[in-house]
Design an enzyme around this catalytic site. Structure first.
Site, short mmCIF file in Angstrom:
data_model
loop_
_atom_site.label_atom_id
_atom_site.label_comp_id
_atom_site.label_asym_id
_atom_site.label_seq_id
_atom_site.Cartn_x
_atom_site.Cartn_y
_atom_site.Cartn_z
N ASP A 65 0.80 -1.22 0.00
CA ASP A 65 0.00 0.00 0.00
C ASP A 65 0.84 1.27 0.00
O ASP A 65 0.32 2.35 -0.26
CB ASP A 65 -0.94 0.01 1.21
N TYR A 103 10.83 4.90 2.36
CA TYR A 103 11.56 3.94 3.20
C TYR A 103 13.06 3.95 2.94
O TYR A 103 13.84 3.41 3.74
CB TYR A 103 11.02 2.53 2.99
#
Length: 441
Positions: free
Chosen positions: A170, A264
């Site tokens: 997601d 990330y």
């Protein structure tokens, strides 16, 4: 129109109510005849399941609903399994985050040693669910968005290569939503090009349906603000820790201004910053347990107490509609374009064919067909290859029950400064995970 039977594996998750409400909101696109929650923790799942039973009775009584800990009951007569499991629950996530910080190493749910520890736990749980699915409903498709997705996807490739598992995340969906806000569009109006591993990649193009390119416009904004926007509709990623993450994207763009980064990457490119700003006694796991965890379960208990879901504290997870898009692509052969985690096989021409990469795919009734992203530059390719070897060695360590392989995997991670630190960390993680990992030798 055909109606479908869906089982949500990980029925006790805090995300389950939002997913159920999202499914109800999409009955015109993906109608259900049966919805089942499955979890091996019946007490936890029961709190949510009892509340959702009331919600469905009031809003969709035609849908057969149940929650169970019996795999045969859960997986029999099922078209789709939506999997978002968390082996060890938030108690183990807290350890994943706090043990590394003792050694001056970032503790994070899916990256570095925390992600590796979580991955070693998740493999067993994921294989178990795949086996239930194939035993009781052999034509069922699994839509897997369990973390850490790269390690889980590699384990499926190695250990269940014929399984009908679709791996999706997601995070790109949430970031694309923010990109669309930056340029005044909606996500559905945009097509992207992207390459990477899960939680480790870059957008190389963001175009609208008329072919207008917005990459430079978005980069200009991100260079000043990161992915922070004034419109906060993505409730999953609005906690303070996530706001810092969205802002950090501007530093990720500075080191590699060629493409738009996945957020990330901060854990790999700026791990010292993350450790310096970490609170060793209150990590993201604590934020979730005191925030979303408490809110969701309190709302469920209140629904059961009142006997009605009218005015409940459950909120639709509109951001998760990508799950319905994926299910529809399989069910109706829609040829939806989506970012998926798939075996490379030439999609990135100068990267290993057996790598599980995240790239745009066209998804139809036969599954995802990756779109070619061509050759990628050396900087990105080298970073990706190092991380790929970490993930592959984690799976090898799991299969071979090898202490040495897992030590080597930790040593390879850019988040860990030395083999000595990696070994000390590993020994602590083994002790913490003795009820979940295979015994290593």
């Amino acid at each position: 129109m055909k109606k479908f039977s869906v089982v949500i594996a990980g029925g006790g998750s805090t995300f389950t109510p939002g997913i159920v409400m999202m499914l109800l909101d999409n009955q015109d696109r993906f109608p259900l005849r049966k919805l089942t929650l499955y979890d091996n923790d019946g007490k936890r799942q029961g709190i949510l399941g009892d509340a959702l039973a009331i919600l469905l009775r009031e809003n969709a009584p035609e849908i057969e609903f149940k929650h169970t800990t019996d795999p045969e009951e859960a997986f029999t007569d099922t078209d789709f399994c939506m999997a978002h499991i968390r082996v060890g629950k938030y108690a183990m996530r807290e350890l994943d985050e706090k043990i590394p910080l003792k050694y001056g190493v970032i503790g994070q749910e899916t990256c570095g040693p925390g992600g590796i520890a979580y991955g070693m736990r998740s493999i067993t749980g994921m294989l178990e669910i795949i086996d239930y699915m194939e035993r009781y409903s052999k034509d069922c498709w699994m839509l897997n968005y369990s973390n850490p997705a790269s390690i889980v996807a590699e384990a499926c490739r190695v250990l269940r290569p014929e399984a009908k598992v679709l791996n999706i995340c997601d995070m790109p969906v949430g970031t694309l939503r923010r990109m669309s806000q930056i340029i005044g569009k909606t996500p559905k109006e945009l097509d992207v090009r992207y390459f990477g591993l899960n939680h480790f990649g870059w957008w190389t193009s963001v175009k609208d349906k008329e072919g207008n390119e917005y990459l430079e416009d978005i980069k200009s904004y991100v260079s000043e603000h990161g992915y922070l926007t004034q419109i906060e509709v993505d409730t999953q990623h609005t906690d303070p820790s996530w706001q810092k993450t969205h802002k950090k994207a501007k530093d990720l763009l500075a080191i590699n201004p060629r493409y738009l980064p996945n957020t990330y990457l901060k854990y790999y490119l700026y791990p010292d910053d993350e450790v310096a700003h970490a609170n060793c006694s209150f990590t993201r796991a604590n934020e979730v347990m005191e925030g979303r965890e408490k809110t969701v379960f309190d709302a469920a208990k209140e629904i059961v107490r009142k006997g009605t879901a009218v005015g409940s504290g459950f909120h639709i997870d509109a951001h998760a509609s990508f799950i319905v898009d994926l299910a529809r692509a399989i069910a109706y052969n829609t040829h939806e374009r989506m970012l998926m985690i798939v075996e490379n096989n030439g999609a990135i021409s100068n990267f290993p064919d057996d790598a599980m990469v995240e790239v745009p795919c066209i998804v139809g009734s036969g599954g995802p067909e990756p779109l070619s992203q061509g050759r990628i530059p050396d900087f990105e390719k080298t970073l990706m290859y190092q991380q790929l070897m970490v993930e592959k060695m984690v799976v090898e360590a799991y299969v071979e029950k090898s202490y040495l392989k897992l030590w080597q995997a930790l040593t390879l991670s850019k988040t860990i400064p030395s083999a000595g630190v990696a070994k000390a960390l590993l020994d602590d993680l083994i002790e913490a995970n003795k009820d979940f990992w295979p015994e290593l030798s």
